[in-house]
Scaffold this active site. Structure first.
Site, mmCIF file in Angstrom:
data_model
loop_
_atom_site.group_PDB
_atom_site.id
_atom_site.type_symbol
_atom_site.label_atom_id
_atom_site.label_comp_id
_atom_site.label_asym_id
_atom_site.label_seq_id
_atom_site.Cartn_x
_atom_site.Cartn_y
_atom_site.Cartn_z
ATOM 1 N N PHE A 146 52.458 10.684 -15.233
ATOM 2 C CA PHE A 146 52.307 11.056 -16.634
ATOM 3 C C PHE A 146 52.950 12.385 -16.968
ATOM 4 O O PHE A 146 53.285 12.646 -18.134
ATOM 5 C CB PHE A 146 50.823 11.107 -17.019
ATOM 6 C CG PHE A 146 50.080 12.295 -16.461
ATOM 7 C CD1 PHE A 146 50.108 13.525 -17.098
ATOM 8 C CD2 PHE A 146 49.353 12.187 -15.281
ATOM 9 C CE1 PHE A 146 49.439 14.621 -16.580
ATOM 10 C CE2 PHE A 146 48.683 13.279 -14.758
ATOM 11 C CZ PHE A 146 48.726 14.503 -15.412
ATOM 12 N N LYS A 170 57.789 1.337 -14.080
ATOM 13 C CA LYS A 170 56.381 1.245 -14.452
ATOM 14 C C LYS A 170 55.932 2.648 -14.850
ATOM 15 O O LYS A 170 55.585 3.465 -14.014
ATOM 16 C CB LYS A 170 55.550 0.729 -13.274
ATOM 17 C CG LYS A 170 54.238 0.012 -13.649
ATOM 18 C CD LYS A 170 53.234 0.844 -14.412
ATOM 19 C CE LYS A 170 52.541 1.868 -13.556
ATOM 20 N NZ LYS A 170 51.500 2.641 -14.366
ATOM 21 N N GLU A 173 50.507 4.692 -17.882
ATOM 22 C CA GLU A 173 49.937 4.110 -19.094
ATOM 23 C C GLU A 173 49.487 5.176 -20.097
ATOM 24 O O GLU A 173 49.224 4.867 -21.267
ATOM 25 C CB GLU A 173 48.778 3.170 -18.756
ATOM 26 C CG GLU A 173 47.639 3.785 -17.977
ATOM 27 C CD GLU A 173 47.819 3.705 -16.472
ATOM 28 O OE1 GLU A 173 46.793 3.596 -15.778
ATOM 29 O OE2 GLU A 173 48.977 3.744 -15.991
ATOM 30 N N SER A 223 49.999 11.697 -7.033
ATOM 31 C CA SER A 223 49.100 12.406 -6.126
ATOM 32 C C SER A 223 49.281 11.903 -4.701
ATOM 33 O O SER A 223 49.744 10.782 -4.457
ATOM 34 C CB SER A 223 47.651 12.207 -6.560
ATOM 35 O OG SER A 223 47.243 10.868 -6.333
ATOM 36 N N CYS A 278 54.057 19.195 -10.376
ATOM 37 C CA CYS A 278 53.944 19.207 -8.922
ATOM 38 C C CYS A 278 54.607 20.441 -8.327
ATOM 39 O O CYS A 278 54.385 20.772 -7.165
ATOM 40 C CB CYS A 278 54.537 17.941 -8.316
ATOM 41 S SG CYS A 278 56.328 17.810 -8.485
ATOM 42 N N GLU A 378 44.522 20.166 -5.178
ATOM 43 C CA GLU A 378 45.523 20.266 -6.239
ATOM 44 C C GLU A 378 44.813 20.052 -7.573
ATOM 45 O O GLU A 378 44.408 18.934 -7.905
ATOM 46 C CB GLU A 378 46.632 19.237 -6.057
ATOM 47 C CG GLU A 378 47.741 19.381 -7.094
ATOM 48 C CD GLU A 378 48.857 18.365 -6.930
ATOM 49 O OE1 GLU A 378 49.986 18.660 -7.362
ATOM 50 O OE2 GLU A 378 48.597 17.280 -6.386
#
Length: 493
Positions: A146, A170, A173, A223, A278, A378
């Site tokens: 995201f 993909k 969402e 992740s 990240c 994290e």
């Protein structure tokens, strides 16, 4: 909100829906169709059907389409940035920067004719020649996070498409519109139907790509637990997988560093995009007796930041969802309870926004220790922790002991210390007086240790190798052949 294949929207057969929200206001802006297995099969089948013709399309024609896409994206980047801000929440300048960094990979992929050149050896044996080629894999899946709805998929699909593969993206969402907008742009650029496809969904879609027999490879960013799952599941089903995982990025500040520069960059790298990167710096490691002065400078800058709607010229926007806000606030609670000094508290920030957005303000902790959850985990939010060590060697040991190895930075004016740091630190991407060392597209992006599963990093030479496979051909021709006469200038088609 539909899927996309064969250069058209596809409503899908799945019955599940999810909400898409504007994180600055909390408003539901769309309902997204989530794929069922039939949708996975339909989208992958379209990509598989398009592959033979696209694979055999000349490099010249593939490159022309990439250049057309590049020009369209340059002209309309502000549209894409506005979509990113509306669904992710990052400020417009940050969204434009994301698009620009993704465009670098498009430009790199425009050089694919050069990048795919093989080797040739004449008379390797008597009248025997040997040459090598790199060929595309087939249908490739890209599972995108995201936090960078445009840049991260662009780390992969320009190279994959230029190399002759067909693509199924993909998207998360939470932020699906960017991928659908990009699909429309590819159509406008002249990309044939079925080469670029979008499959919206949750775990059903992810597992569908990881297990589908017609998907040759999967690229993932997210992740570490999910990256490990993607790698293990995909490889168990015969896929080539590159899965980029989580991070805990450190910034080592030596006593000789320019502390104003270090404080500026700690704030930029810790709170940019609300810490949802990240490559965000989440741990500042102060060496020697500079801790109090450095923390004071970081605090001064932190309390001056303006948090709010990303369209209003604020410094920092909201977190992506209410769940993300709750999670980050919980870590702040935990850090305070563990005994860290809470220097700036972002839990009660007054945000410049309409409605109930998902805001946590910039948060600064001092005297953090390595057993605290605000250090070990994290957080993926605007929480910056300052740790203190006695020496350079202690700082390097602390960084190397961390299970993550994505990015790190050192701030110093000592060239010898910087060179030593680059040699000794066990991290994949290193900055010297640069807090977010994301490499240019012609180098490869990726970390070490639990920040990467698979042996290929994103974009650059490793990206080209990931989306192609090598073939070596040995040949002997005993009789020459001749073509007809044609005095026209030869053309590439």
């Amino acid at each position: 909100m539909p899927h996309w294949f064969n250069n058209a929207c596809y409503p899908g057969t799945g019955q599940s829906r999810s909400e898409v929200t504007n994180p600055a206001t909390g408003e539901v802006t769309a309902h997204l169709a989530l794929a069922d297995q039939a949708d996975v099969d339909a989208v992958v089948a379209a990509a598989a059907a398009a592959f033979p013709a696209w694979r055999d399309t000349s490099l010249a024609n593939r490159t022309r389409i990439l250049f057309a896409f590049r020009e369209l994206l340059n002209a309309r980047s502000a549209e894409l940035a506005a979509i990113i801000t509306a669904e992710h929440g990052k400020v417009l300048s940050d969204a434009l920067g994301e698009v620009s960094r993704g465009q670098e990979v498009v430009e790199f992929a425009c050089g694919m004719p050069h990048l795919l050149k093989g080797a040739f050896s004449e008379n390797a044996s008597t009248q025997v020649d040997v040459h090598s080629v790199r060929q595309p894999l087939g249908v490739v899946g890209i599972i995108s996070p995201f936090n960078f709805p445009a840049m991260v998929p662009m780390w992969f699909f320009p190279i994959a498409i230029a190399a002759g593969n067909t693509v199924v993206v993909k998207p998360s969402e939470k932020v699906p519109t960017a991928a659908l907008w990009i699909a429309e742009l590819w159509k406008e650029a002249g990309l044939p139907a079925g080469v670029f496809n979008v499959l919206n969904g949750d775990k059903v879609a992810v597992d569908g790509l990881l297990t589908h027999p017609d998907v040759a490879s999967v690229s993932f960013v997210g992740s570490t637990p999910i990256a490990r799952y993607v790698y293990e599941t995909g490889t168990a089903h015969g896929k080539r997988v590159q899965a980029l995982g989580g991070a805990k990025n450190h910034m080592l500040v030596l006593p000789d560093a320019d502390l104003d520069l270090a404080a500026d960059q700690a704030v930029n790298a810790g709170y940019g995009s609300a810490g949802e990167r990240c490559m965000a710096i989440s741990a500042v490691v102060a060496v020697g007796d500079i801790g109090d002065e450095l923390v004071a400078k970081i605090k001064q800058r932190t309390i001056g930041l303006r948090t709010g709607d990303g369209t209003r010229g604020c410094d920092m926007g909201p977190l992506v969802t209410a769940a993300a806000r709750h999670r980050v606030a919980g870590y702040i609670d935990a850090g305070e309870a563990a005994g860290a000094e809470l220097v700036v508290d972002g839990r009660a920030v007054q945000a410049d926004a309409d409605g109930a957005g998902f805001f946590v303000g910039p948060t600064l902790f001092d005297h953090v220790t390595t057993e605290m959850s605000i250090y070990t985990d994290e957080i993926f939010g605007p929480v910056l922790s300052v740790l203190r060590v006695d020496s350079y060697a202690d700082g390097v040991r602390l960084i190397n002991a961390n299970p993550y190895g994505n990015g790190t930075a050192i701030f110093t004016n000592d060239g010898g210390a910087a060179r030593r740091f680059g040699n000794e630190v066990e991290v994949g991407m290193i900055g010297i007086n640069v807090p977010v060392p994301v490499p240019m597209a012609y180098y490869s992006f990726g970390g070490w240790k639990s920040s990467l599963f698979g042996d290929s990093h994103a974009h650059g030479a490793e990206g080209v190798h990931f989306f192609t496979r090598a073939k070596v051909i040995t040949s002997r021709w005993l009789d020459p052949s001749h073509g007809g006469l044609n005095l026209g200038f030869p053309q590439n088609t």
